[in-house]
Design a protein around this motif. Sequence first.
Motif, PDB file in Angstrom:
ATOM      1  N   GLY A 111       0.830  -1.198   0.000  1.00  0.00           N
ATOM      2  CA  GLY A 111       0.000   0.000   0.000  1.00  0.00           C
ATOM      3  C   GLY A 111       0.864   1.248   0.000  1.00  0.00           C
ATOM      4  N   VAL A 112       0.680   2.103  -0.995  1.00  0.00           N
ATOM      5  CA  VAL A 112       1.484   3.323  -1.093  1.00  0.00           C
ATOM      6  C   VAL A 112       0.608   4.473  -1.567  1.00  0.00           C
ATOM      7  CG1 VAL A 112       2.264   2.738  -3.444  1.00  0.00           C
ATOM      8  CG2 VAL A 112       3.599   4.331  -2.061  1.00  0.00           C
ATOM      9  N   GLN A 113       0.775   5.624  -0.937  1.00  0.00           N
ATOM     10  CA  GLN A 113       0.068   6.840  -1.311  1.00  0.00           C
ATOM     11  C   GLN A 113       1.060   7.981  -1.420  1.00  0.00           C
ATOM     12  OE1 GLN A 113      -2.420   7.984  -2.537  1.00  0.00           O
ATOM     13  NE2 GLN A 113      -4.309   6.957  -1.964  1.00  0.00           N
ATOM     14  N   ALA A 114       0.652   9.055  -2.097  1.00  0.00           N
ATOM     15  CA  ALA A 114       1.574  10.169  -2.344  1.00  0.00           C
ATOM     16  C   ALA A 114       0.908  11.513  -2.113  1.00  0.00           C
ATOM     17  CB  ALA A 114       2.123  10.099  -3.772  1.00  0.00           C
ATOM     18  N   ILE A 115       1.656  12.417  -1.498  1.00  0.00           N
ATOM     19  CA  ILE A 115       1.338  13.846  -1.471  1.00  0.00           C
ATOM     20  C   ILE A 115       2.368  14.489  -2.396  1.00  0.00           C
ATOM     21  CG2 ILE A 115       1.187  15.921  -0.041  1.00  0.00           C
ATOM     22  CD1 ILE A 115       0.502  14.121   2.330  1.00  0.00           C
ATOM     23  N   ASP A 116       1.980  14.664  -3.661  1.00  0.00           N
ATOM     24  CA  ASP A 116       2.941  15.080  -4.675  1.00  0.00           C
ATOM     25  C   ASP A 116       2.711  16.536  -5.075  1.00  0.00           C
ATOM     26  OD1 ASP A 116       0.667  15.003  -6.211  1.00  0.00           O
ATOM     27  OD2 ASP A 116       1.285  13.330  -7.457  1.00  0.00           O
ATOM     28  N   ALA A 117       3.400  16.954  -6.116  1.00  0.00           N
ATOM     29  CA  ALA A 117       3.326  18.356  -6.541  1.00  0.00           C
ATOM     30  C   ALA A 117       1.944  18.750  -7.032  1.00  0.00           C
ATOM     31  CB  ALA A 117       4.358  18.624  -7.631  1.00  0.00           C
ATOM     32  N   ASP A 118       1.136  17.780  -7.451  1.00  0.00           N
ATOM     33  CA  ASP A 118      -0.210  18.066  -7.954  1.00  0.00           C
ATOM     34  C   ASP A 118      -1.302  17.732  -6.944  1.00  0.00           C
ATOM     35  OD1 ASP A 118       0.688  18.975 -10.445  1.00  0.00           O
ATOM     36  OD2 ASP A 118       0.829  16.931 -11.221  1.00  0.00           O
ATOM     37  N   ILE A 119      -0.943  17.618  -5.673  1.00  0.00           N
ATOM     38  CA  ILE A 119      -1.923  17.206  -4.668  1.00  0.00           C
ATOM     39  C   ILE A 119      -3.064  18.214  -4.541  1.00  0.00           C
ATOM     40  CG2 ILE A 119      -0.689  18.317  -2.754  1.00  0.00           C
ATOM     41  CD1 ILE A 119      -2.542  14.929  -2.612  1.00  0.00           C
ATOM     42  N   HIS A 120      -2.800  19.499  -4.863  1.00  0.00           N
ATOM     43  CA  HIS A 120      -3.866  20.505  -4.787  1.00  0.00           C
ATOM     44  C   HIS A 120      -5.022  20.172  -5.729  1.00  0.00           C
ATOM     45  CE1 HIS A 120      -1.272  21.817  -8.107  1.00  0.00           C
ATOM     46  NE2 HIS A 120      -2.366  22.343  -8.632  1.00  0.00           N
ATOM     47  N   LEU A 283      -4.805   6.832   5.016  1.00  0.00           N
ATOM     48  CA  LEU A 283      -3.752   6.022   5.611  1.00  0.00           C
ATOM     49  C   LEU A 283      -4.112   5.591   7.028  1.00  0.00           C
ATOM     50  CD1 LEU A 283      -0.649   7.915   4.225  1.00  0.00           C
ATOM     51  CD2 LEU A 283      -1.418   5.630   3.592  1.00  0.00           C
ATOM     52  N   HIS A 284      -4.818   6.443   7.762  1.00  0.00           N
ATOM     53  CA  HIS A 284      -5.301   6.040   9.092  1.00  0.00           C
ATOM     54  C   HIS A 284      -6.267   4.872   8.973  1.00  0.00           C
ATOM     55  CE1 HIS A 284      -3.699   9.022  11.986  1.00  0.00           C
ATOM     56  NE2 HIS A 284      -3.629   9.823  10.924  1.00  0.00           N
ATOM     57  N   LEU A 285      -7.197   4.952   8.017  1.00  0.00           N
ATOM     58  CA  LEU A 285      -8.151   3.863   7.807  1.00  0.00           C
ATOM     59  C   LEU A 285      -7.450   2.601   7.326  1.00  0.00           C
ATOM     60  CD1 LEU A 285     -11.402   5.242   6.107  1.00  0.00           C
ATOM     61  CD2 LEU A 285     -11.156   4.257   8.376  1.00  0.00           C
ATOM     62  N   ALA A 286      -6.505   2.758   6.398  1.00  0.00           N
ATOM     63  CA  ALA A 286      -5.803   1.601   5.845  1.00  0.00           C
ATOM     64  C   ALA A 286      -5.009   0.872   6.924  1.00  0.00           C
ATOM     65  CB  ALA A 286      -4.882   2.034   4.709  1.00  0.00           C
ATOM     66  N   ALA A 287      -4.393   1.627   7.837  1.00  0.00           N
ATOM     67  CA  ALA A 287      -3.622   1.001   8.915  1.00  0.00           C
ATOM     68  C   ALA A 287      -4.521   0.146   9.799  1.00  0.00           C
ATOM     69  CB  ALA A 287      -2.909   2.064   9.741  1.00  0.00           C
ATOM     70  N   GLU A 288      -5.739   0.631  10.056  1.00  0.00           N
ATOM     71  CA  GLU A 288      -6.683  -0.139  10.867  1.00  0.00           C
ATOM     72  C   GLU A 288      -7.112  -1.413  10.144  1.00  0.00           C
ATOM     73  OE1 GLU A 288      -9.891   2.516  11.618  1.00  0.00           O
ATOM     74  OE2 GLU A 288      -8.664   3.950  12.754  1.00  0.00           O
ATOM     75  N   ALA A 289      -7.331  -1.322   8.834  1.00  0.00           N
ATOM     76  CA  ALA A 289      -7.848  -2.461   8.074  1.00  0.00           C
ATOM     77  C   ALA A 289      -6.759  -3.465   7.719  1.00  0.00           C
ATOM     78  CB  ALA A 289      -8.520  -1.971   6.795  1.00  0.00           C
ATOM     79  N   MET A 290      -5.546  -2.967   7.414  1.00  0.00           N
ATOM     80  CA  MET A 290      -4.482  -3.834   6.934  1.00  0.00           C
ATOM     81  C   MET A 290      -3.689  -4.471   8.069  1.00  0.00           C
ATOM     82  SD  MET A 290      -3.198  -1.220   3.942  1.00  0.00           S
ATOM     83  CE  MET A 290      -1.712  -2.114   3.521  1.00  0.00           C
ATOM     84  N   GLY A 291      -3.846  -3.960   9.285  1.00  0.00           N
ATOM     85  CA  GLY A 291      -3.066  -4.495  10.391  1.00  0.00           C
ATOM     86  C   GLY A 291      -1.591  -4.165  10.277  1.00  0.00           C
TER      87      GLY A 291
END
Length: 341
Positions: A111-120, A283-291
Amino acid sequence: MLLDLRVRNFRCIEAAELVLDAHLNVFTGANGAGKTSLLEAIFFLGRGRSFRAADNRVLIGPASLRAEIRGRVSGQEGNAYLGVGVSPGELDVHVDGQAGLRVAELAARFGVQAIDADIHALAGGPPEPRRRLLDWGVFHVEHGYLEAWRAFRRALAQRNAALREQAPDAVLAAWESRLATAGMVVDEQRRRYAEQLEPKFRWLGSQLLGIEPSLDYVPGWAKGQELSAALEAGRDTDRQLGFTRLGPQRADLRCEINEQSTRWRASKGQQKLLGAALVLAQLHLAAEAMGGEATLLVDEPAADLDEERLRALLAAIRNTPAQVCIASISTRSLSLPGDAR
């Protein structure tokens, strides 16, 4: 999370091998040094696509016909070895030595997510990036979502083909039945996920902006109406246009501040923070679901933010249950802990 990474012939990176810290990693250097390219390679390993370019050919280094990304990841099912080979017009996905797999196999393991240059654009742009973000989150939380989503996409493609061929009502009705059955499952799981995401988004949005934002799930057709009825009612117009106008393919997550659309009312900095709040809430939700923890990529966090808002963003990032990789020209404004790698 990502334990180690090997990159070959990816953009400007001829060869790189890295062992990553479980908590915080920072890539720093001058413009053009390859910081963002490292983040992009990590993202590609978990998604099979770039967050910067739609054409994979631009990812292949100038002296090669093939780029390769390999990594060892840790998750609920233990460690796994992932790999992606990128050639013109070809994507080779393998997990633990098994080749010829789908991109979904990468996402299931890493699982990977990004806050990149186009996040706006996530808050202020068109709905497609928000749908992708929504689907990523539901995929990691709701069992069986991928199967329903694939069934829906197949039925949608068949109905669109029938519309272009000016097929009779009986043919359209048959595909509409399949589309509506799978589409309602997709919608229900998205709706359930959005209900879990919304309070976390409001909480994080308040921390980042000092104003509590709202988040509303929009299904892609009139609320309270059955999807099958909406499709039947729209047949004539859809025939003229040659595509299906209503359905989960038009869903959206609507972000607002003080009941005003963020697309028109929020500054670029505010849009960046709203987009970041969406990613961090996921990511908070994913951490709860993915363990376990996913990996968060952050490209130039200081861009478009004043000192106060940057401090708020960095604090929220540090408090997110995720492995973090940051790319920044300078670390002076980042207030990094001593154990950052």
